[in-house]
Design a protein around this motif. Structure first.
Motif, PDB file in Angstrom:
ATOM      1  N   VAL A 161      25.435  50.555  12.157  1.00 36.39           N
ATOM      2  CA  VAL A 161      26.274  49.583  12.867  1.00 36.39           C
ATOM      3  C   VAL A 161      27.506  50.195  13.524  1.00 36.39           C
ATOM      4  CG1 VAL A 161      25.524  47.795  11.266  1.00 36.39           C
ATOM      5  CG2 VAL A 161      27.673  48.989  10.836  1.00 36.39           C
ATOM      6  N   SER A 162      27.847  51.440  13.177  1.00 40.20           N
ATOM      7  CA  SER A 162      29.108  51.993  13.664  1.00 40.20           C
ATOM      8  C   SER A 162      29.103  52.223  15.166  1.00 40.20           C
ATOM      9  CB  SER A 162      29.425  53.307  12.937  1.00 40.20           C
ATOM     10  OG  SER A 162      28.393  54.262  13.178  1.00 40.20           O
ATOM     11  N   GLY A 163      27.933  52.429  15.758  1.00 43.73           N
ATOM     12  CA  GLY A 163      27.868  52.714  17.189  1.00 43.73           C
ATOM     13  C   GLY A 163      28.188  51.529  18.080  1.00 43.73           C
ATOM     14  N   SER A 164      28.138  50.317  17.541  1.00 40.07           N
ATOM     15  CA  SER A 164      28.462  49.138  18.338  1.00 40.07           C
ATOM     16  C   SER A 164      29.961  48.872  18.282  1.00 40.07           C
ATOM     17  CB  SER A 164      27.703  47.917  17.815  1.00 40.07           C
ATOM     18  OG  SER A 164      28.244  47.497  16.573  1.00 40.07           O
ATOM     19  N   ASP A 165      30.413  47.873  19.063  1.00 35.45           N
ATOM     20  CA  ASP A 165      31.818  47.470  19.030  1.00 35.45           C
ATOM     21  C   ASP A 165      32.005  46.173  18.250  1.00 35.45           C
ATOM     22  OD1 ASP A 165      32.933  49.590  20.371  1.00 35.45           O
ATOM     23  OD2 ASP A 165      32.656  48.706  22.357  1.00 35.45           O
ATOM     24  N   ALA A 166      30.984  45.759  17.514  1.00 36.14           N
ATOM     25  CA  ALA A 166      31.050  44.500  16.776  1.00 36.14           C
ATOM     26  C   ALA A 166      32.102  44.576  15.669  1.00 36.14           C
ATOM     27  CB  ALA A 166      29.685  44.179  16.166  1.00 36.14           C
ATOM     28  N   THR A 167      32.744  43.440  15.398  1.00 30.07           N
ATOM     29  CA  THR A 167      33.707  43.351  14.307  1.00 30.07           C
ATOM     30  C   THR A 167      32.983  43.522  12.972  1.00 30.07           C
ATOM     31  OG1 THR A 167      35.066  41.840  15.604  1.00 30.07           O
ATOM     32  CG2 THR A 167      35.453  41.903  13.232  1.00 30.07           C
ATOM     33  N   ILE A 168      33.601  44.275  12.073  1.00 23.43           N
ATOM     34  CA  ILE A 168      32.990  44.560  10.777  1.00 23.43           C
ATOM     35  C   ILE A 168      33.897  44.055   9.671  1.00 23.43           C
ATOM     36  CG2 ILE A 168      32.394  46.416   9.164  1.00 23.43           C
ATOM     37  CD1 ILE A 168      31.318  48.004  11.476  1.00 23.43           C
ATOM     38  N   LEU A 169      33.310  43.357   8.709  1.00 23.85           N
ATOM     39  CA  LEU A 169      34.034  42.902   7.522  1.00 23.85           C
ATOM     40  C   LEU A 169      33.526  43.688   6.317  1.00 23.85           C
ATOM     41  CD1 LEU A 169      36.013  40.948   6.151  1.00 23.85           C
ATOM     42  CD2 LEU A 169      34.100  39.360   5.849  1.00 23.85           C
ATOM     43  N   ILE A 170      34.432  44.448   5.704  1.00 25.26           N
ATOM     44  CA  ILE A 170      34.091  45.238   4.522  1.00 25.26           C
ATOM     45  C   ILE A 170      34.529  44.454   3.290  1.00 25.26           C
ATOM     46  CG2 ILE A 170      34.403  47.439   3.335  1.00 25.26           C
ATOM     47  CD1 ILE A 170      35.250  48.626   6.033  1.00 25.26           C
ATOM     48  N   THR A 171      33.582  44.174   2.411  1.00 27.90           N
ATOM     49  CA  THR A 171      33.896  43.422   1.201  1.00 27.90           C
ATOM     50  C   THR A 171      33.559  44.262  -0.023  1.00 27.90           C
ATOM     51  OG1 THR A 171      31.697  42.382   1.288  1.00 27.90           O
ATOM     52  CG2 THR A 171      33.537  41.178   2.286  1.00 27.90           C
ATOM     53  N   GLY A 172      34.153  43.889  -1.124  1.00 27.81           N
ATOM     54  CA  GLY A 172      33.916  44.617  -2.369  1.00 27.81           C
ATOM     55  C   GLY A 172      35.097  44.451  -3.297  1.00 27.81           C
ATOM     56  N   GLU A 173      34.879  44.750  -4.562  1.00 25.77           N
ATOM     57  CA  GLU A 173      35.936  44.624  -5.552  1.00 25.77           C
ATOM     58  C   GLU A 173      37.037  45.647  -5.299  1.00 25.77           C
ATOM     59  OE1 GLU A 173      34.206  44.951  -9.400  1.00 25.77           O
ATOM     60  OE2 GLU A 173      32.808  43.279  -9.108  1.00 25.77           O
ATOM     61  N   SER A 174      38.177  45.415  -5.867  1.00 31.15           N
ATOM     62  CA  SER A 174      39.288  46.351  -5.751  1.00 31.15           C
ATOM     63  C   SER A 174      38.913  47.689  -6.362  1.00 31.15           C
ATOM     64  CB  SER A 174      40.524  45.788  -6.462  1.00 31.15           C
ATOM     65  OG  SER A 174      41.604  46.676  -6.384  1.00 31.15           O
ATOM     66  N   GLY A 175      39.250  48.761  -5.656  1.00 29.45           N
ATOM     67  CA  GLY A 175      38.980  50.102  -6.172  1.00 29.45           C
ATOM     68  C   GLY A 175      37.638  50.677  -5.805  1.00 29.45           C
ATOM     69  N   THR A 176      36.867  50.001  -4.955  1.00 28.35           N
ATOM     70  CA  THR A 176      35.535  50.500  -4.592  1.00 28.35           C
ATOM     71  C   THR A 176      35.560  51.478  -3.422  1.00 28.35           C
ATOM     72  OG1 THR A 176      35.221  48.484  -3.290  1.00 28.35           O
ATOM     73  CG2 THR A 176      34.258  48.533  -5.501  1.00 28.35           C
ATOM     74  N   LEU A 183      34.890  37.257  11.922  1.00 26.94           N
ATOM     75  CA  LEU A 183      35.063  38.501  11.167  1.00 26.94           C
ATOM     76  C   LEU A 183      33.752  39.003  10.575  1.00 26.94           C
ATOM     77  CD1 LEU A 183      38.351  37.750   9.187  1.00 26.94           C
ATOM     78  CD2 LEU A 183      38.077  39.458  10.978  1.00 26.94           C
ATOM     79  N   ASN A 184      32.911  38.077  10.178  1.00 28.39           N
ATOM     80  CA  ASN A 184      31.728  38.418   9.394  1.00 28.39           C
ATOM     81  C   ASN A 184      30.493  38.634  10.263  1.00 28.39           C
ATOM     82  OD1 ASN A 184      30.701  38.947   6.796  1.00 28.39           O
ATOM     83  ND2 ASN A 184      29.697  36.955   6.750  1.00 28.39           N
ATOM     84  N   ILE A 185      30.683  39.139  11.468  1.00 30.20           N
ATOM     85  CA  ILE A 185      29.523  39.443  12.320  1.00 30.20           C
ATOM     86  C   ILE A 185      28.651  40.488  11.638  1.00 30.20           C
ATOM     87  CG2 ILE A 185      28.820  40.455  14.520  1.00 30.20           C
ATOM     88  CD1 ILE A 185      31.302  39.188  15.759  1.00 30.20           C
ATOM     89  N   ILE A 186      29.290  41.531  11.131  1.00 37.91           N
ATOM     90  CA  ILE A 186      28.582  42.533  10.332  1.00 37.91           C
ATOM     91  C   ILE A 186      29.332  42.679   9.020  1.00 37.91           C
ATOM     92  CG2 ILE A 186      27.909  44.958  10.130  1.00 37.91           C
ATOM     93  CD1 ILE A 186      27.703  45.037  13.176  1.00 37.91           C
ATOM     94  N   ASN A 187      28.637  42.468   7.922  1.00 35.16           N
ATOM     95  CA  ASN A 187      29.257  42.577   6.602  1.00 35.16           C
ATOM     96  C   ASN A 187      28.746  43.823   5.895  1.00 35.16           C
ATOM     97  OD1 ASN A 187      28.829  41.110   3.390  1.00 35.16           O
ATOM     98  ND2 ASN A 187      30.731  41.886   4.194  1.00 35.16           N
ATOM     99  N   ILE A 188      29.662  44.678   5.488  1.00 39.03           N
ATOM    100  CA  ILE A 188      29.331  45.853   4.687  1.00 39.03           C
ATOM    101  C   ILE A 188      29.899  45.611   3.293  1.00 39.03           C
ATOM    102  CG2 ILE A 188      29.632  48.330   4.377  1.00 39.03           C
ATOM    103  CD1 ILE A 188      29.876  48.633   7.365  1.00 39.03           C
ATOM    104  N   ASP A 189      29.020  45.394   2.336  1.00 41.19           N
ATOM    105  CA  ASP A 189      29.440  45.101   0.971  1.00 41.19           C
ATOM    106  C   ASP A 189      29.307  46.365   0.124  1.00 41.19           C
ATOM    107  OD1 ASP A 189      30.330  43.181  -1.036  1.00 41.19           O
ATOM    108  OD2 ASP A 189      28.355  43.489  -1.926  1.00 41.19           O
ATOM    109  N   ILE A 190      30.413  46.779  -0.498  1.00 39.88           N
ATOM    110  CA  ILE A 190      30.417  48.010  -1.282  1.00 39.88           C
ATOM    111  C   ILE A 190      30.061  47.670  -2.729  1.00 39.88           C
ATOM    112  CG2 ILE A 190      31.759  50.022  -1.957  1.00 39.88           C
ATOM    113  CD1 ILE A 190      33.609  49.461   0.367  1.00 39.88           C
TER     114      ILE A 190
END
Length: 506
Positions: A198-213, A342-349
């Protein structure tokens, strides 16, 4: 003897001398050298080739060389039309049962015959390493146990294996110099694949995950592998700046917008125009900031504080949060339209407890880092320590593990980390449950009974140690349990009586 006969004899001697010289030179080479005729037959083999395949070659090796010769003739013929030498580069193949790589060039014999020279290397050892890498990926726990045993046996073997593993890891796909994430588990491989996809596009990315990930590490890799790699990159922690100051910082302000605004100020979105901005802790922004950010994502424009005219900007937004935004939307704390933008692309850690096979690699990384930082000579982590780390639940994720190893390296007195050097943080989730209650509703249906009981037991032991100032003997008496059994349970749950005593003194 006539002069012409003498000249011919001298020429024949010179040819014989040159022939002997180049054969001697080829026999001295560690690589295998073959000269193949047009019909695929072997005209010449140097000493290395004979040692590997015998002389003459067995039927299966001869058939393999014949097929290689035919293939080289076709490739040399095709490429030779457009190049000076017709070299076809390095190719991998199997000769008899030996994996090899070879390069080929046309060769003219001293009597004028057209041959093909093969320069060949045995790559059996390299294939063995590649097989070890495959096993590393598919059976990580087995390999780790094997490596730990070998590390205990010999320091020289430890260093050798570390070099081999690092070399093999560099051959894995999706490797980038900006990738500072540690771990080769299945979940981490999937995470890297997602980032590169997904990094090659210009789409907004929302990174989710617990604190410290490690959400910032993910944001760094997204930017580094994007089309805006050489453009500006700014990071903003939305939770660290007052709301009104955050708006002015991001969008700028006009002269006279507020007291002290003596001149127009360009905001971060204009400064980073054409690049990328990373908004960490996005779940904590105010409703007013949510509206302003929605305008950026929808229309690509901002309005400075105190201004009326929109300003167009071209900025890619990467946001991150450890807040459950879907729940925040239900509670009317976060705008639904902004959430969708924001959540067009979600990357969950994944949390560390879901990728415990990475703990050994993480421990190695942090030990190496902090032994250099603290000028320590630690070069060994016992298997008992690794087992204890694998049993821990890691509510603070990688950050908690890093803090633990940092303290352990600092406190270690010798060349290895001991049980006494491990000081686990108290689980903040247990502190949130209060002094007189233990919430189990959230666990019902999601956690096995055994785990719920174990958590409850850990809470009781911690509170008993707090009450009796870390006196294990007194706690054992009060709980009607043997002292040895109590120590075993404390070890299992990562509870330190020493820390309880220190806390009581503080």
């Amino acid at each position: 003897m006539s002069y012409s006969n003498l000249t011919i004899a001298n020429m024949q001697e010179e040819v014989q001398r040159l022939s002997t010289n180049w054969q001697t030179l080829l026999d001295a080479m560690p690589e295998m050298v073959f000269l193949l005729r047009d019909d695929g037959g072997v005209e010449y083999m140097n000493r290395s080739a004979k040692a590997c395949f015998g002389f003459p070659c067995n039927d299966q090796a001869a058939q393999s060389l014949h097929a290689v010769g035919k293939r080289c003739q076709e490739q040399l013929g095709n490429r030779g039309k457009g190049t000076e030498s017709g070299n076809v580069g390095t190719v991998e193949s199997i000769i008899d049962t030996t994996p090899v790589e070879y390069s080929s060039v046309p060769f003219v014999g001293y009597t004028g015959e057209k041959l093909i020279m093969l320069v060949m290397r045995d790559i059996t050892q390299r294939k063995k390493f590649e097989l070890e890498l495959l096993q590393f990926n598919t059976s990580i726990e087995t390999i780790l146990q094997q490596k730990i045993g070998e590390l205990q046996a010999s320091e020289e073997m430890r260093n050798k294996l570390m070099r081999q593993v690092n070399s093999l890891k560099s051959q894995l796909g999706h490797h980038h110099s900006a990738d500072k994430m540690v771990g080769r588990s299945r979940k981490m491989r999937e995470l890297r694949e997602m980032i590169h996809q997904v990094s090659g596009s210009d789409a907004t990315i929302l990174i989710t995950g617990e604190s410290g990930t490690g959400k910032e590490l993910v944001a760094n890799l997204v930017k580094a592998t994007s089309n805006r790699e050489d453009k500006p990159f700014l990071k903003i922690n939305c939770n660290a700046i007052n709301d009104s100051l955050l708006e002015a910082d991001l969008f700028g302000y006009e002269k006279g917008a507020f007291t002290g605004a003596t001149a127009r100020k360009i905001g971060k979105f204009e400064v980073v125009n054409g690049g990328t901005i990373f908004l960490d802790e996005i779940g904590d922004i105010s409703p007013r900031m949510q509206v302003a950010l929605l305008r950026v994502l929808q229309n690509g424009e901002i309005i400075r504080v105190g201004g009326n005219e929109p300003v167009q900007v071209d900025v890619r937004v990467i946001a991150a949060t450890n807040v459950d935004l879907t729940q925040a939307v239900k509670e009317k704390k976060f705008r639904l339209d902004l959430y969708y933008r924001l959540n067009i692309i979600n990357i969950d850690i994944p949390p560390l407890r879901e990728r415990k096979e990475d703990i050994v690699e993480l421990v190695s990384y942090f030990v190496n880092h902090y032994r250099e930082a603290f000028k320590k000579e630690i070069d060994f982590v016992p298997k008992s320590i690794i087992s204890r780390l694998l049993e821990h639940d890691w509510p603070g994720n990688v950050r908690e593990l890093e803090n633990l190893i940092q303290r352990a390296v600092l406190m270690a007195k010798g060349k290895m980390i001991t049980e006494a050097d491990l000081m686990f943080d108290q689980d903040p989730r247990i502190e949130q449950k209060g002094n007189d209650s233990y919430e189990i509703d959230a666990k019902l249906g999601l956690t096995p009974l055994k785990s719920i009981v174990a958590d409850f037991e850990a809470v009781i032991i911690r509170r008993a140690l707090d009450k009796f100032s870390g006196n294990v003997a007194t706690v054992a008496t009060q709980l009607n349990i043997g002292k040895t059994a109590l120590y075993d349970k404390m070890k299992q749950y990562g509870i330190s009586a020493k820390r309880t005593k220190q806390k009581g003194k503080g």
